[in-house]
Design a protein around this motif. Structure first.
Motif, PDB file in Angstrom:
ATOM      1  N   ALA A   1      26.956 -69.146 137.053  1.00  0.00           N
ATOM      2  CA  ALA A   1      25.497 -69.165 136.857  1.00  0.00           C
ATOM      3  C   ALA A   1      24.836 -68.838 138.189  1.00  0.00           C
ATOM      4  CB  ALA A   1      25.061 -70.563 136.426  1.00  0.00           C
TER       5      ALA A   1
ATOM      6  N   ASN B   1      22.254 -80.647 140.707  1.00  0.00           N
ATOM      7  CA  ASN B   1      23.013 -79.705 139.871  1.00  0.00           C
ATOM      8  C   ASN B   1      23.504 -78.564 140.759  1.00  0.00           C
ATOM      9  OD1 ASN B   1      24.002 -78.968 137.436  1.00  0.00           O
ATOM     10  ND2 ASN B   1      22.248 -77.675 136.927  1.00  0.00           N
TER      11      ASN B   1
ATOM     12  N   TYR C   1      18.330 -80.625 130.507  1.00  0.00           N
ATOM     13  CA  TYR C   1      19.548 -81.035 131.219  1.00  0.00           C
ATOM     14  C   TYR C   1      20.242 -82.113 130.402  1.00  0.00           C
ATOM     15  CZ  TYR C   1      17.553 -78.613 135.242  1.00  0.00           C
ATOM     16  OH  TYR C   1      17.037 -77.647 136.055  1.00  0.00           O
TER      17      TYR C   1
ATOM     18  N   THR D   1      21.430 -76.749 130.786  1.00  0.00           N
ATOM     19  CA  THR D   1      22.768 -76.896 131.364  1.00  0.00           C
ATOM     20  C   THR D   1      23.096 -78.383 131.324  1.00  0.00           C
ATOM     21  OG1 THR D   1      24.126 -76.563 133.319  1.00  0.00           O
ATOM     22  CG2 THR D   1      21.805 -77.057 133.708  1.00  0.00           C
ATOM     23  N   SER D   2      24.226 -78.732 131.932  1.00  0.00           N
ATOM     24  CA  SER D   2      24.628 -80.158 131.891  1.00  0.00           C
ATOM     25  C   SER D   2      24.957 -80.594 133.307  1.00  0.00           C
ATOM     26  CB  SER D   2      25.871 -80.316 131.003  1.00  0.00           C
ATOM     27  OG  SER D   2      26.602 -81.442 131.445  1.00  0.00           O
TER      28      SER D   2
ATOM     29  N   MET E   1      25.864 -77.052 126.057  1.00  0.00           N
ATOM     30  CA  MET E   1      25.275 -77.049 127.417  1.00  0.00           C
ATOM     31  C   MET E   1      26.433 -77.348 128.373  1.00  0.00           C
ATOM     32  SD  MET E   1      22.382 -76.087 126.941  1.00  0.00           S
ATOM     33  CE  MET E   1      21.235 -75.866 125.624  1.00  0.00           C
TER      34      MET E   1
ATOM     35  N   ARG F   1      26.872 -73.538 133.928  1.00  0.00           N
ATOM     36  CA  ARG F   1      26.342 -72.340 133.240  1.00  0.00           C
ATOM     37  C   ARG F   1      24.976 -72.685 132.656  1.00  0.00           C
ATOM     38  NH1 ARG F   1      31.259 -69.239 131.162  1.00  0.00           N
ATOM     39  NH2 ARG F   1      29.877 -68.045 129.829  1.00  0.00           N
ATOM     40  N   VAL F   2      24.137 -71.658 132.491  1.00  0.00           N
ATOM     41  CA  VAL F   2      22.824 -71.886 131.855  1.00  0.00           C
ATOM     42  C   VAL F   2      22.844 -71.149 130.516  1.00  0.00           C
ATOM     43  CG1 VAL F   2      20.367 -71.485 132.043  1.00  0.00           C
ATOM     44  CG2 VAL F   2      21.677 -72.057 134.094  1.00  0.00           C
ATOM     45  N   HIS F   3      22.664 -71.880 129.419  1.00  0.00           N
ATOM     46  CA  HIS F   3      22.678 -71.259 128.073  1.00  0.00           C
ATOM     47  C   HIS F   3      21.295 -71.390 127.465  1.00  0.00           C
ATOM     48  CE1 HIS F   3      27.271 -72.124 127.845  1.00  0.00           C
ATOM     49  NE2 HIS F   3      27.015 -70.976 128.458  1.00  0.00           N
TER      50      HIS F   3
END
Lengths: 119, 673, 383, 387, 217
Positions: free
Chosen positions: C264, C296, D119, D161-162, D180, D184-186
């Motif tokens: 990402a 994050n 998140y 994301t998580s 999530m 990564r960003v979904h």
């Protein structure tokens, strides 16, 4: 995994475990290359390796990686066909090995594609 | 040490020692001599006979089936009502993880391996498998793996990450107990069993067929086993890599799946499902093979479209490799990948459809006798169709995003796995019980067993379709009235129905166990050919002799046994099948030309020794005491080389000279004089 | 072979060993473990002796047994293992005085020699017939001897060769490697062609070569490897707060300009030719501000389109200054920074970071700056 | 007949008004698109299943063994076989084409009118409205949790994301689920046609309290959404002196401010959740009382009747009832007090100090603070004013 | 290096398949359906499945090669001349292996033992080179857990190194067993199978050498 029907063969053995059956001629050793030819093959492989390494020092632009992969594949096939006798042995051996190899190639390339590895 | 005093002066001519009697192996080696017994516990622990190993696989798999079944009952008891208190959240997570892992890795695969080990040599006219000692090693590895896996219950709690153990939830911070380590290393060891079994069976099927039996004259069960073993031989290494990376991550704190180090948790999902999807075909194809054997026998008709069934099996095996990411439609793959895998998944429905059509057409126009085996086989055809169709509904990727990870998927794979492989296995039990144990299972108890299981199964898994479409996610240790709704399709009622169904199912399985005990105590010895069967394994006594065939039969037709019993004497297209020989006559004809000398492979203890060292290595790694692992590895190398230097068939020097006095039967093995 | 006495003792050994493990795993007291382990070893030794002497119960009364008792028939042949056991014990003592490596070697010798001695003693008294005895010995000693011998030979070559390689300089290494390989190959072809060479000559030559190799290895091992310099990484730049320098530091040597694909990418920050620093996040327009999720791990890529090698630095408030030993110096703070290596013209570098503090709470704003380019900063907001 | 029952049950679910997470009740453009693709496939499957089942029943009745001679040993008719292979293949092609079409449409992201970040962390969802021109313009980002409020009829892009393990964001009424994944960003397209509450739940196994990690999307008319947004951004209103709420404020600073944040409250720099919680954040309580659930949307702030009033409200009156928030009479005191005093008793979490070695002392979830009754009263009073 | 030892312990048990394979059935296999020996079929199938194993490790490495933390990536650490010489050495060991197999075909026991020993020696120097490479990388700061690049690099080359070491042990053990005539089955076939394993380990290195060392990150 499709079993081609030509695999079924002339099964001659009348008795699965006949006592003291004559030693069937082991197919591996009848032919194949002589020692001299093996040495030549080894030199060819050494030359290809040297070519690969020198290529990596030169800047040849976009064809660099394809050339490397081709040379790798050539070395791979040479060793498998001549040193491992696959060229002269029964086709079942080639089927067993190459099905595993191509399956691995296909599956992992597809997996890396989903990671946008080749993008 | 007896010190012999030597007189100092003149050289003493050593008295010619009276030739001591040659020492027998048991005196010289005691417990370490090569085992040659054919009775008692040694005959089972050191056996290399494919039949004994097949029975041991079957017994161990059935035991684990009952264990996993109890775990399922606890899960359903917890979910019977809202705010269930039977299991706490932590224990519930362990329960469903171990239910799934035990059912798949310790019941389904070993049961298929057991049936394959027992029947494939008999069906292709061989006396044993290609590598008998590897076969024994495979079984003991499976057992060692099962023990290591279930040891976690007693040492701090079992694995609690779900049977596919998604990362990073299965990494140390989120699953601190040793459960996941036991899970990974236990399945690693069981994986070795499947890999060696697969190599063994493929070489057996390719290389040890009876004279005249071409590949297109092999029974369909052997074909499906061949495809299953090819799937195994190429799938197990992928999961071996995944387990090694998981063990490196958990025990040597590498960072393969931890996002903090920039890793991608999807790598685990890819590696797992590249193994996972061929795995589910490994679970169901053996049962397809069994049904393709049982239906023709009880319809008195050959299998409809034998080449189509065989090639559709191969097509399923081949396409099985291109569809794994349909388990990951919601995991965030790009739209292009999702489209590719969705269409590939739909393509796999076609060969499955071919099989269902061919089974139905086999029964069409037949002369159906509804023995229990036939009932189970038809049960498979119906239940598997429901599972297959619900599978097609979520091969459509967009609607899969609504259904994945809900109870709809739980319903799908239970219809496919329970309705598919378990019903297939039970059909196999009832069909081949007389061949393996010499007695038929009672048909009366069999019917109770069948109907209770069918009703139990539909009551348990049918409502799960509704629960899934009502949005109940998988793996929820509890559901509350707030989210269950009131209409006809509310979660409360159907969860209760499903739990009741589970207990009916359990009673059905109980009937099967009582049937086994009843048959062994009071069952009458079975006739030689109870079902008027068609394939080669029935041209042997019940149960078969140690060396299976007195003379390896020459095969000239598909369904060789049927062709030896019946001749078609009708002219033109009128057909008139006349019985020309009874099963006894066919067997007698074979026994008349028995071989004089038959060399059978001898038992050996090296397989169990090498298999026993693997748990030692695993425990050393789990608890970080690496000296234990190194000693285990040393013992393993000792075992491997001891094995490699031991001839397959024991030379005469390994046999104690038959003691004259007790006149007991010499070893049953025919020793060449 | 396993007489009753030995079975009893073997059972005792395993029981003590298992008890030691269970005690060790459940309680953490070492005393119990040591006691149980020593019991296990003692019982093990006793079992060994009893097995060797077959309970030593050739009783006088049983005349037939005395006659047939094999031990009385065959005089034990001479063997070397007692000598090696003595040598091993001496080595252990020597090792305690000098280097600990000798202790390990001594214990190894003791173990191997003890085992071999036991097997010899047992096999020689197995029966009266010599060949049967040798076969019996091979059946048990063989599976361990061959692999261990092989590992020893392989291990010696691997160890000494790697020490020699560590000793040679970085350029001489490959040359030495090629020479060694060609020597082995030449030796092979020579011996293969000279069929008349008696095997003793061959054995002599190989022994001489092996000795040379081991001597080289030990010599190289003893006086230490060449100085291999620890690779300085950009992480160290942050700790020693050298992130503000514009000139090249040790960590910037041949910094790889190709950026690996990270899952990402948060934003692409570009320093264009005019010295403008802009950030472009996927799906949003270019701006001077990026929003980073708290706690994050996030990745940004810095593209340097200016005409000089530049690096990008992330400053997230202050952190207490540490002196050499790592203790905090009261009152003094230094900017808490992370930075990339220098990106050459047109090159790009990757910066991975995680911010746990909220930007609103911090005393000074978090920002991404390029040392050497004044007045340009990207504000980093952490909700 | 049981099999027929199962197939019938599958098709009948189309017309049930039942569980809040019913996947057959689409309320937004995306879920409707999925539904239009889903029910025809179910219908085809049902028909094919029925055909096969009838064939089996016919075979059982017609070809039962009544002593007839051994049937003709036919080995198969290739023509019939090929036909019965191509037919299913055609059906599947017919299903595959719309599938790929819908798939590509659902993956569009560039027609976004409002973007919200989400998140996931162990066992609750954080919702963050970044500063943007969309959703009627947001000039300062703000954070809420459990309930995501969106304007009706707008194409909202939820990108998430998580912070620890894989979770999955799923509101059945509005769109399919999307995992999530940390690192990564979904993105998930979300759009609601009518005002209302749309329930959802984490659907990727994420550990102990996977079952208690719920979320709701609240859709409001654009006008109501503006008032809600303005209320979220209003400055901090400190409780007046001497009241229980003021003592609550000091209790909050001493007990809760270590992890929780109230925008505008000066907590003296105590706030450092990364040292106490493994996911490094805790829910933002600035406008707690504007939401009607807490603790991962598992427990209700509203008493049952008040909750009924909001959930059963017709679309027209829903906006106004939701904006009332949690009034003192409607507060579900029992659950809130129990949670404040001993949270792990109500929801399984990893907070037992002795077993936190692998996460080096940081808990996963809210630890039991062991407060006495009057501290609880003060905190409840203070939180009541967070509306 | 302790990781290599435990790696060896774990992987060794993974390799039992082929040793066990030797123990197959008796001297000179009885007539089989395809006329080939079970052991050779089993070995080729085992090599086919090993492609999947190394394929998995290679694709993990290819995915993670770019994810080196703090700029200690492949370009900074690889020593190309040294690695190309070690590839040359492994190729030559394949040559000597083939000579051993053809000597076994000719029943020339002296040369079989000689060429097997030479192959083992070349293999040992290759592994020595690997041990040196790992030590120098470790000294330069690339530990097993430093970054994803280092973990996947060590996993891949460590697995391959363990397979080569197991090969060396097999070679030398076969030399010992030939000289003491302890091989139960057909001796030429045992040498051939060890040869197949050795060539496979060599071609895996051919792939690793090109993909890992030559293709830049």
């Amino acid at each position: 995994m499709s079993e081609s029907t030509t695999l079924d063969e002339t099964a001659t053995g009348t008795d699965a475990t006949a006592q003291h059956s004559p030693e069937p001629p082991d197919d591996g050793h009848a032919h194949g290359a002589t020692d001299g030819q093996y040495i030549v093959i080894a030199l060819i492989l050494a030359v290809i390796t040297a070519a690969e390494v020198s290529l990596s020092y030169m800047d040849v632009g976009p064809i660099f990686i394809p050339a490397l992969l081709v040379m790798m594949a050539v070395k791979f096939v040479i060793v498998v066909s001549y040193f491992m006798h696959l060229k002269f042995d029964n086709r079942i051996f080639s089927f067993l090995f190459y099905s595993g190899l191509l399956l691995a190639l296909g599956v992992y390339v597809l997996a890396l594609a989903t990671f946008e590895f080749f993008a | 040490m007896a010190i012999i005093e030597r007189p100092a002066t003149e050289p003493v001519v050593a008295p010619t020692p009276t030739p001591a009697p040659i020492v027998t192996p048991s005196e010289a080696f005691g417990t370490f001599r090569r085992p040659v017994e054919t009775t008692g516990w040694r005959a089972w622990v050191f056996t290399v006979d494919h039949k004994k190993i097949g029975v041991m696989y079957g017994a161990a798999a059935l035991f684990f089936f009952v264990v996993a079944g109890l775990e399922a009952l606890l899960i359903r008891a917890q979910l019977a009502g809202p705010e269930g208190t039977v299991l706490s959240a932590d224990v519930y997570n362990q329960m469903f993880t171990m239910h799934a892992t035990t059912m798949i890795f310790l019941f389904a695969i070993p049961m298929a391996a057991g049936l394959a080990n027992y029947l494939v040599p008999l069906q292709i006219g061989a006396r044993d498998v290609a590598f008998p000692r590897i076969n024994a090693f495979g079984f003991w590895c499976f057992l060692a793996g099962g023990i290591v896996l279930n040891l976690s219950w007693f040492l701090g709690g079992a694995a609690d990450g779900g049977w596919f153990m998604y990362q990073p939830n299965a990494s140390v911070p989120f699953s601190p107990t040793n459960g996941v380590d036991f899970w990974a290393l236990g399945l690693q060891i069981a994986g070795i069993a499947s890999l060696t079994g697969a190599i063994n069976l493929i070489v057996t099927i390719l290389n040890m067929r009876a004279p005249g039996m071409s590949l297109m004259r092999m029974p369909v069960f052997t074909w499906m086993i061949l495809v299953t073993q090819f799937l195994l031989v190429f799938a197990i290494p992928v999961i071996t890599v995944a387990f090694f990376l998981l063990t490196f991550q958990r025990s040597f704190d590498a960072a393969f799946f931890s996002p903090a180090a920039g890793a991608d948790p999807l790598l685990w999902q890819h590696l797992f499902w590249i193994f996972g999807h061929p795995e589910v075909y490994i679970l169901v194809l053996p049962s397809f093979g069994i049904v393709s054997e049982v239906l023709p026998v009880f319809s008195k008709k050959p299998l409809f479209g034998y080449p189509f069934v065989v090639f559709s099996g191969i097509a399923i095996g081949f396409l099985g490799w291109g569809v794994w990411a349909h388990h990951m439609f919601a995991s965030g793959l790009g739209p292009v990948s999702v489209a590719v895998f969705a269409t590939a998944t739909m393509a796999i429905a076609v060969p499955t459809g071919v099989k269902i059509i061919n089974w139905t057409l086999t029964m069409w126009g037949g002369k159906l006798r509804f023995t229990t085996a036939m009932l189970f086989a038809m049960g498979l055809v119906v239940q598997f169709t429901i599972g297959g169709l619900s599978g097609v509904t979520h091969s459509v990727a967009p609607s899969d995003t609504q259904q994945t990870d809900t109870y709809y998927i739980v319903a799908h794979f239970h219809y496919v796995l329970f309705g598919g492989s378990v019903l297939g296995f039970f059909a196999g039990f009832y069909y081949w019980w007389p061949k393996v144990f010499g007695k038929c299972l009672s048909e009366r108890l069999g019917r109770w067993n069948f109907w209770l299981m069918i009703i139990g199964m539909n009551l348990t898994f049918g409502p799960m379709h509704i629960l899934g479409l009502q949005g109940q996610p998988r793996r929820m240790y509890i559901w509350t009235t707030e989210r269950s709704g009131e209409g006809f399709f509310n979660l409360g009622f159907w969860n209760l129905v499903s739990s009741i169904g589970a207990f009916i199912l359990a009673v059905g399985v109980l009937f099967f166990l009582t049937n086994i005990v009843h048959t062994h105590r009071k069952g009458a010895p079975a006739p030689l050919d109870p079902w008027d069967a068609r394939t080669l394994e029935w041209i042997t006594t019940n149960p078969p002799k140690e060396h299976n065939f007195d003379r390896v039969p020459t095969v000239s037709h598909l369904d060789e046994f049927f062709h030896r019993k019946y001749e078609d004497v009708g002219e033109g297209d009128a057909h008139d099948l006349r019985a020309v020989a009874t099963a006894e006559e066919v067997l007698a004809a074979e026994q008349a030309q028995a071989d004089a000398q038959i060399h059978m492979p001898s038992p050996s203890y090296w397989p169990i020794v090498v298999a026993a060292t693997l748990p030692v290595i695993a425990l050393g790694i789990i608890y970080g005491v690496y000296i234990v692992s190194i000693v285990g590895a040393l013992l393993m190398v000792f075992g491997i080389f001891g094995w490699a230097m031991e001839p397959g068939t024991a030379p005469d020097s390994d046999f104690d000279p038959s003691p004259v006095d007790d006149g007991g039967p010499t070893t049953e093995l025919v020793r060449s004089e | 072979m396993l007489t009753n006495g030995s079975k009893l003792l073997l059972a005792g050994t395993t029981l003590a060993a298992v008890a030691a493990i269970v005690y060790g795993v459940t309680q953490d007291g070492t005393l119990g473990v040591v006691g149980l382990l020593s019991a296990a070893i003692a019982l093990g030794l006793l079992a060994g002796i009893v097995i060797a002497t077959r309970d030593g119960n050739v009783s006088a009364m049983d005349e037939a047994a005395a006659q047939t008792a094999v031990a009385t028939h065959v005089a034990p042949e001479g063997n070397i293992w007692p000598l090696i056991v003595a040598g091993g014990a001496a080595l252990v003592v020597l090792g305690l005085v000098t280097q600990s490596a000798f202790v390990m070697l001594g214990i190894g010798l003791l173990l191997i020699a003890g085992l071999q001695w036991m097997v010899d003693a047992w096999s020689q008294s197995a029966s009266a017939d010599g060949t049967f005895n040798r076969d019996a010995r091979a059946r048990f000693a063989g599976p361990l001897e061959f692999p261990l011998l092989a590992t020893a030979v392989g291990g010696v070559v691997v160890f000494s060769f790697s020490r020699i390689m560590l000793f040679l300089s970085k350029t001489a290494g490959p040359v030495g490697f090629v020479v060694a390989a060609l020597l082995i190959l030449a030796g092979g072809f020579l011996f293969a062609s000279q069929r008349s060479m008696r095997s003793t000559a061959v054995a002599g030559l190989t022994a001489f070569a092996a000795l040379g190799l081991v001597a080289g290895g030990v010599a190289a091992g003893l006086d230490g490897e060449r100085f291999i310099e620890e690779h300085e990484t950009t992480g160290l730049l942050g700790e020693e707060s050298e992130c503000d320098t514009t000139d090249e530091t040790h960590a910037d040597e041949n910094a790889s300009q190709t950026v690996g694909n990270k899952a990402a990418i948060m934003a692409d920050i570009t320093l264009d030719a005019e010295g403008e620093l802009t950030s472009k996040a996927p799906g949003q327009q270019a701006s001077q501000r990026i929003v980073v999720g708290r706690g994050n791990p996030s990745n940004i890529i810095f593209h340097n389109e200016s005409d000089e090698p530049r690096r990008i630095t992330l400053t997230t408030g202050q952190r207490p200054l540490l002196d050499e030993e790592g203790e905090e110096i009261e009152g003094q703070t230094t900017p808490d920074q992370r930075c990339t290596a220098l990106a050459e013209e047109g090159g790009s570098q990757l910066l991975t970071f995680r911010i746990d503090k909220r930007s609103a709470v911090a005393d000074e704003a978090f920002e991404l700056t390029v040392p050497g380019v004044e007045g340009q900063a990207i504000e980093v907001v952490v909700p | 007949m049981l099999a027929v029952g199962a197939i019938a049950a599958v098709t009948l679910t189309a017309c049930a008004e039942d569980a809040p997470q019913d996947t057959w009740q689409p309320e937004g453009e995306n879920s409707t698109r999925i539904h239009n693709l889903q029910w025809p496939v179910f219908a085809i499957a049902g028909v094919v299943g029925l055909l096969v089942f009838l064939a089996i029943v016919w075979v059982v009745i017609r070809y039962r063994d009544r002593g007839q001679p051994i049937p003709k040993q036919s080995h198969g008719k290739p023509a019939l076989e090929i036909a019965l292979t191509i037919l299913p293949a055609l059906i599947l092609v017919g299903v595959a084409v719309p599938t790929v079409g819908t798939l590509m449409a659902l993956a569009e992201t560039d027609d976004t009118e409002c973007s919200v970040n989400v998140y996931g962390q162990q066992w609750w969802w954080e919702v963050e409205y970044p500063e943007q021109k969309g959703c009627g313009g947001i000039d300062r980002e703000f954070v809420t949790s459990g309930q995501m409020v969106i304007p009706t009829g707008t194409k909202v892009l939820v990108s998430g994301t998580s912070r620890d393990v894989i979770h999955s964001w799923w509101i059945p009424a509005l769109n399919g689920k999307k995992d999530m994944v940390p690192g990564r960003v979904h993105t998930v397209r979300t759009q609601a046609d009518e005002p209302g509450i749309y329930a959802g739940q984490c659907t990727e196994f994420c550990g102990l309290s996977h079952a208690n990690m719920r979320m709701e999307v609240v859709a409001l008319d654009p006008g109501d959404f503006e008032t809600w947004k303005a209320n979220q951004l209003k400055p901090y209103a400190a409780p007046e002196e001497g009241s229980i709420a003021a003592e609550g404020e000091s209790a909050f600073i001493s007990q809760c401010a270590r992890c929780h944040v109230v925008d505008g409250l000066d907590d003296g720099g105590v706030n450092a959740p990364e040292q106490f919680v493994y996911s490094r954040t805790a829910p933002n309580l600035t406008n707690l009382m504007t939401r009607n659930t807490f603790a991962g949307a598992t427990f209700d702030l509203l008493t049952d009747e008040c909750r009924e009033r909001v959930w059963e409200a017709t679309p027209e009156e829903f906006g106004e009832r939701y904006l009332e928030g949690v009034t003192p009479e409607c507060l579900n005191e029992v659950d809130l007090r129990a949670w404040i005093k001993n949270a792990p008793a109500m929801k399984p979490m990893y907070t037992d100090g002795t077993k936190l070695g692998p996460t080096d002392g940081r808990s996963r979830g809210m630890p039991a603070l062991g407060l006495n009754d009057d501290q609880a009263d003060q905190l409840v009073a203070y939180l009541l004013e967070r509306n | 290096m302790s990781d290599a030892a435990t790696l060896e312990a774990q992987v060794a048990h993974d390799d039992h398949g082929d040793h066990g394979g030797h123990g197959g059935n008796g001297a000179g296999h009885p007539p089989t359906t395809t006329g080939l020996s079970h052991n050779k079929l089993g070995m080729w199938l085992f090599l086919g499945s090993e492609c999947l194993l190394f394929g998995g490790l290679i694709s993990t490495y290819m995915l993670y090669r770019g994810r080196a933390s703090e700029n200690l990536g492949p370009d900074q650490i690889y020593d190309l001349p040294f690695t190309s010489v070690s590839s040359f050495v492994l190729l030559m060991s394949s040559l000597t292996m083939v000579l051993a197999v053809s000597a076994a075909g000719r029943k020339d026991v002296r040369n079989v033992k000689l060429w097997l020993t030479v192959t083992a020696l070349l293999g040992a120097t290759f592994v020595g080179g690997q041990v040196y490479e790992f030590t120098s990388f470790y000294r330069e700061g690339l530990g097993f857990t430093t970054s994803l690049f280092s973990s996947s690099f060590y996993a891949l080359t460590g697995f391959h190194g363990v397979h080569v070491s197991v090969g060396i042990i097999m070679l030398l053990a076969v030399v010992g067993m030939i000289s003491r005539d302890r091989i139960p089955g057909d001796r030429a076939e045992v040498v051939e199978l060890v040869g197949l394993y050795w060539h496979f380990v060599d071609i895996v290195w051919i792939v690793i050498f090109t993909l890992v060392y030559l293709i830049p990150a």
